[in-house]
Design a protein around this motif. Sequence first.
Motif, PDB file in Angstrom:
ATOM      1  N   UNK A  30       0.850  -1.182   0.000  1.00  0.00           N
ATOM      2  CA  UNK A  30       0.000   0.000   0.000  1.00  0.00           C
ATOM      3  C   UNK A  30       0.892   1.240   0.000  1.00  0.00           C
ATOM      4  N   UNK A  31       0.694   2.107  -0.995  1.00  0.00           N
ATOM      5  CA  UNK A  31       1.581   3.265  -1.115  1.00  0.00           C
ATOM      6  C   UNK A  31       1.392   4.260   0.018  1.00  0.00           C
ATOM      7  N   UNK A  32       0.237   4.228   0.663  1.00  0.00           N
ATOM      8  CA  UNK A  32       0.019   5.072   1.829  1.00  0.00           C
ATOM      9  C   UNK A  32      -0.628   6.399   1.503  1.00  0.00           C
ATOM     10  N   UNK A  33      -1.172   7.044   2.543  1.00  0.00           N
ATOM     11  CA  UNK A  33      -1.955   8.263   2.334  1.00  0.00           C
ATOM     12  C   UNK A  33      -1.150   9.446   1.794  1.00  0.00           C
ATOM     13  N   UNK A  34       0.141   9.497   2.102  1.00  0.00           N
ATOM     14  CA  UNK A  34       0.925  10.646   1.628  1.00  0.00           C
ATOM     15  C   UNK A  34       0.995  10.649   0.106  1.00  0.00           C
ATOM     16  N   UNK A  35       1.269   9.494  -0.453  1.00  0.00           N
ATOM     17  CA  UNK A  35       1.384   9.388  -1.911  1.00  0.00           C
ATOM     18  C   UNK A  35       0.006   9.452  -2.569  1.00  0.00           C
ATOM     19  N   UNK A  36      -0.935   8.685  -2.014  1.00  0.00           N
ATOM     20  CA  UNK A  36      -2.253   8.585  -2.650  1.00  0.00           C
ATOM     21  C   UNK A  36      -3.101   9.828  -2.420  1.00  0.00           C
ATOM     22  N   UNK A  37      -2.827  10.542  -1.329  1.00  0.00           N
ATOM     23  CA  UNK A  37      -3.579  11.755  -1.056  1.00  0.00           C
ATOM     24  C   UNK A  37      -2.962  12.945  -1.759  1.00  0.00           C
ATOM     25  N   UNK A  38      -2.244  13.767  -1.023  1.00  0.00           N
ATOM     26  CA  UNK A  38      -1.682  14.968  -1.642  1.00  0.00           C
ATOM     27  C   UNK A  38      -0.709  14.669  -2.780  1.00  0.00           C
ATOM     28  N   UNK A  39       0.042  13.564  -2.675  1.00  0.00           N
ATOM     29  CA  UNK A  39       1.031  13.255  -3.705  1.00  0.00           C
ATOM     30  C   UNK A  39       0.394  13.030  -5.058  1.00  0.00           C
ATOM     31  N   UNK A  40      -0.564  12.107  -5.095  1.00  0.00           N
ATOM     32  CA  UNK A  40      -1.232  11.776  -6.346  1.00  0.00           C
ATOM     33  C   UNK A  40      -2.030  12.973  -6.850  1.00  0.00           C
ATOM     34  N   UNK A  41      -2.604  13.708  -5.931  1.00  0.00           N
ATOM     35  CA  UNK A  41      -3.440  14.833  -6.310  1.00  0.00           C
ATOM     36  C   UNK A  41      -2.630  15.924  -7.010  1.00  0.00           C
ATOM     37  N   UNK A  42      -1.418  16.101  -6.523  1.00  0.00           N
ATOM     38  CA  UNK A  42      -0.542  17.069  -7.190  1.00  0.00           C
ATOM     39  C   UNK A  42      -0.264  16.638  -8.618  1.00  0.00           C
ATOM     40  N   UNK A  43      -0.044  15.341  -8.771  1.00  0.00           N
ATOM     41  CA  UNK A  43       0.237  14.807 -10.104  1.00  0.00           C
ATOM     42  C   UNK A  43      -0.998  14.934 -10.986  1.00  0.00           C
ATOM     43  N   UNK A  44      -2.166  14.629 -10.401  1.00  0.00           N
ATOM     44  CA  UNK A  44      -3.389  14.712 -11.191  1.00  0.00           C
ATOM     45  C   UNK A  44      -3.675  16.144 -11.611  1.00  0.00           C
ATOM     46  N   UNK A  45      -3.251  17.051 -10.778  1.00  0.00           N
ATOM     47  CA  UNK A  45      -3.501  18.456 -11.063  1.00  0.00           C
ATOM     48  C   UNK A  45      -2.635  18.979 -12.196  1.00  0.00           C
ATOM     49  N   UNK A  84      -7.686  12.204   3.756  1.00  0.00           N
ATOM     50  CA  UNK A  84      -8.572  11.090   3.432  1.00  0.00           C
ATOM     51  C   UNK A  84      -9.519  11.447   2.293  1.00  0.00           C
ATOM     52  N   UNK A  85      -9.864  12.719   2.158  1.00  0.00           N
ATOM     53  CA  UNK A  85     -10.738  13.105   1.045  1.00  0.00           C
ATOM     54  C   UNK A  85      -9.986  13.015  -0.276  1.00  0.00           C
ATOM     55  N   UNK A  86      -8.703  13.328  -0.220  1.00  0.00           N
ATOM     56  CA  UNK A  86      -7.890  13.203  -1.430  1.00  0.00           C
ATOM     57  C   UNK A  86      -7.672  11.730  -1.777  1.00  0.00           C
ATOM     58  N   UNK A  87      -7.443  10.928  -0.736  1.00  0.00           N
ATOM     59  CA  UNK A  87      -7.238   9.500  -0.964  1.00  0.00           C
ATOM     60  C   UNK A  87      -8.509   8.866  -1.522  1.00  0.00           C
ATOM     61  N   UNK A  88      -9.641   9.368  -1.082  1.00  0.00           N
ATOM     62  CA  UNK A  88     -10.907   8.867  -1.606  1.00  0.00           C
ATOM     63  C   UNK A  88     -10.981   9.086  -3.115  1.00  0.00           C
ATOM     64  N   UNK A  89     -10.467  10.222  -3.558  1.00  0.00           N
ATOM     65  CA  UNK A  89     -10.466  10.480  -5.011  1.00  0.00           C
ATOM     66  C   UNK A  89      -9.589   9.461  -5.728  1.00  0.00           C
ATOM     67  N   UNK A  90      -8.478   9.106  -5.092  1.00  0.00           N
ATOM     68  CA  UNK A  90      -7.617   8.077  -5.695  1.00  0.00           C
ATOM     69  C   UNK A  90      -8.344   6.743  -5.748  1.00  0.00           C
ATOM     70  N   UNK A  91      -9.121   6.464  -4.713  1.00  0.00           N
ATOM     71  CA  UNK A  91      -9.908   5.219  -4.694  1.00  0.00           C
ATOM     72  C   UNK A  91     -10.903   5.196  -5.840  1.00  0.00           C
ATOM     73  N   UNK A  92     -11.571   6.317  -6.045  1.00  0.00           N
ATOM     74  CA  UNK A  92     -12.556   6.410  -7.121  1.00  0.00           C
ATOM     75  C   UNK A  92     -11.868   6.224  -8.470  1.00  0.00           C
TER      76      UNK A  92
END
Lengths: 491, 459
Positions: A30-45, A84-92
């Motif tokens: 599991x990559x964890x909340x740091x990567x999947x939350x703000x980390x991934x979100x920055x990339x998605x942005x 967790x709200x950002x991670x939820x977006x990664x889940x979706x």
Amino acid sequence: MMVLTELPECCLGCAACEAVCPAVAADGDFAGPKVLGPGLWRKLGGGWPGEPPLGPAEALSLGADLCLQCHRCDQACPTGVPVSRLTRRAKVLARAASNGRGRAFVDRLLADQERVGRLVAGSTWARRLLRLSSAGPARRLEASALAALGLSPSRAWPEPTGPGFRARLSGILTQSSAARALPPVILFAGCHARFYEPAPALAAVKVLQRIGYRVVLPDQVCCGAPALGAGFEGQAAEALAQSARLLDQATRRFGGEVPIVSQCPSCTFNLREVMPELCSDVAARGLSRRVWDLGEFLAGPGLTGLRRASGKSVSGTQPAPVSGAQPASLSGTPTVANGWAYHAPCHLNALGVGRPFPGLLKLTGLGPPVETGPEIDGCCGMGGLSGLTRSGYARSLAAGARVLEHCAALARETGRTEETGRGEGRHSRDGQSGQSGRGPRTDRSGRDDPAPVVLSDCPLCRWQIGELTHLRTAHPVELLSRALDDADSSR
Amino acid sequence: MSRATTCSERVVGYDVVVLGAGLAGLVAAARAAEAGASVGIVALASGGLNLWSGLVSAQRSLFDAEGAEDSGRDSAGADRTEAGRPGRGPASGWTAAETAESARFFAAVTGRAGLPYLSASPASFTVLSPAGNPITCSMLPASAAAGDLTLWGGGQESGGGLLIAGFTELGDYPAGLISARAASRTGNRVIYRSFSLGAAVGRGLAPRLANLFDDRTWFRSFLDLSRRVLGPEARQAAAVAFPPVLGVYRFTQNLQDLAENLGCPVFELPALPPSVPGQRFWRLWRHHLERGGRTTFHLGSRVVEARVQGGKCLWVADWHRRYEGAAFVLATGGVAGGGLEVPPGSLLAQDDFPTAGAGSGRPENPREPVFGLATWGHGRDWLSWGVRTDSDLRPYPDGAATEPLGNVFAAGWQLGGANVSGAAGSIFTAWRAGGLAAAAAGATDGTIPAASTRTGERG
């Protein structure tokens, strides 16, 4: 409201969120909340210049589907990132990639609790017939049926409530004209109470009525939490919109300011925190502000009535604790002659309402909880419904290992210090049970069990702890209800 | 940020409302609760605790009597002229007796919470930093105690030297670098051994490994492994150092078992965040406070509104609830201070400390949140700003006010404005603010001196 798109930029990358994440503790993939939350979100942005944004397959490969949505990361972040709200977006996002895979069926099944409820109810007779034959083969057959569906064969599903839930609840509603003049409260019972375990909802109705409210039970559907937990955001939004419509209709009959109370913290969280986000209409926003956790409500607006009902003066000096409890008037509620321990569910934690029930139980004269360590404050690992799946079962045990060990130790210690004979009795029960050594859920009416009762507001925490530690479990409002009955009968 | 957005129907009330749940918030809450007050903690998150190494170090040792005299203050408490920082920050008024008392309080509470600390006032400990440099501490967790330099040699030829164990799975822990640095800085014999915890473990951050160390079955296999790998050299060493991942809950037992297993003292070194010792602190103190029954945690709460009337704060509110209190402790400074976002001037005034750091003026935008992230990047260093308070930690509601708020107390090394950085400043200011708040709320059971009582005079 917070501006979601700006906040990821506040991430320092400190990994405090990972320090408290039960999924990180359980699974190295599991990559964890740091990567999947703000980390991934920055990339998605938009990502770094010249780099393409990440897509569904990447989110899935990082293990976004493994996030339990316990929201513990939010309460660890030193800069207030809504992790967790950002991670939820990664889940979706990951859901889009995993839909074609094997797990999709079971995820889709569990996300639709109305369907699961019907399925469990429909299988009741088959299961009972099977159990008439010898226990071993029946259990094995049930296990293979569960496995075929993608569910964990080690889980013992609870008996269904059957179609009579509404009738049973309506049966205890006070309908007199005097009662109609009392302030109304809407009870949102939740799927688990509706389909499997009505006792907490029944107790909630009894307590609310006893302290001077008129309980209203409108038609209700799932809050959408199971769908959201599996990444089906659209389905969750539909469920919430439907809930909002039904609750809004019920509210209008009383002029609009009726509190909505739920004894399930996950339902409360979804109705209060997620509804305004996923349902854009104004009614949903207005509704979400009137949603209360049951304990929060009883410790707030309901406190005066509760003090009066428990025979304490309204000005309220703290009552002296009275140990033990009288025979049950709510059938099946475990007694607390051997003490109780409280496990706070993740979603109650996330609601920010504190832990109302231990204080309320003290107010009504129940003795103090047994001594527990900080381990019991952790996550039980069930992670919504993912712990029920075949692939999620082992992970749920790992994520909840500390809580489960601690509860099991409570059972062992009491068994040892009280009566060894009974401790051995429990052992032999263990010996009979299924191939994994984990038996069916603990008999709730086992009154002479020397172990303490574990109280928790969340039905899935109770399922996890009850099944894996053989401790008896209950919703704290069940004990509160009985304490009030006892206060009445002693008067 | 208008009133219509916060939920005024939901009202909870406490004797003392503590804003912030970092080190300062928890210590202030513990002090107020022990004085008999009901305490509501209103906080966004656990502040910087998950980043904290657990060591109570001080650039200028707050808990050190000599430190007090060095900084121009009278340790007897007779002369509180607030030299150097007129009317600013609590450190303008502290005495050595008070700081020692706060250290004793901290050690007592943390011991009861299951996380024992050693206090060295007025002496100090010297331990290795995450980079292997010797640093001085006034208090440190018992799990790090055997790391005191004087115990494992401290430059003495007779010392057996230090063996630093590292795990290859723990990437953020450069055992080799720590060892080389420690050897050159202390002049002592320091060696290191890095080894793998096993193929099944996989790489991970400290918290994941700590969870593994809480598993008794796994830990038994680790005992065998460590004896095999470290045994011969451990027998020669004066002490063996481990990364601070020896369990979130079982660390005390694990350290004891390891010491017996290796036949020499063992301890944990501090390491880079995310920090397990800080996480232990958060979990154990929270459990301790909730178990006490007087403290309620409202987490996930960002305070966005405050009502001040007649020189007193009546309530604060987040998006969900209004929190009424007889007294308030502001402890939302810390790493980023996102827990309090009321407009400047409505509750407190932001202030630059002229003596510390290179602060260069306030943010231009008057609507910017107080002590939010926006405060960064205005040419300020940490410690260069805080709130303007009187010597009893009471903030002035705005820059021009002549009277401080009567029932609000600032705490923490940032808001409380101690002129020492880090944990020592947090603990002292929080101890004081918590006591003063409980007294102001009328909840004192006699063990807390009234706001005007000087500890120095009592002694």
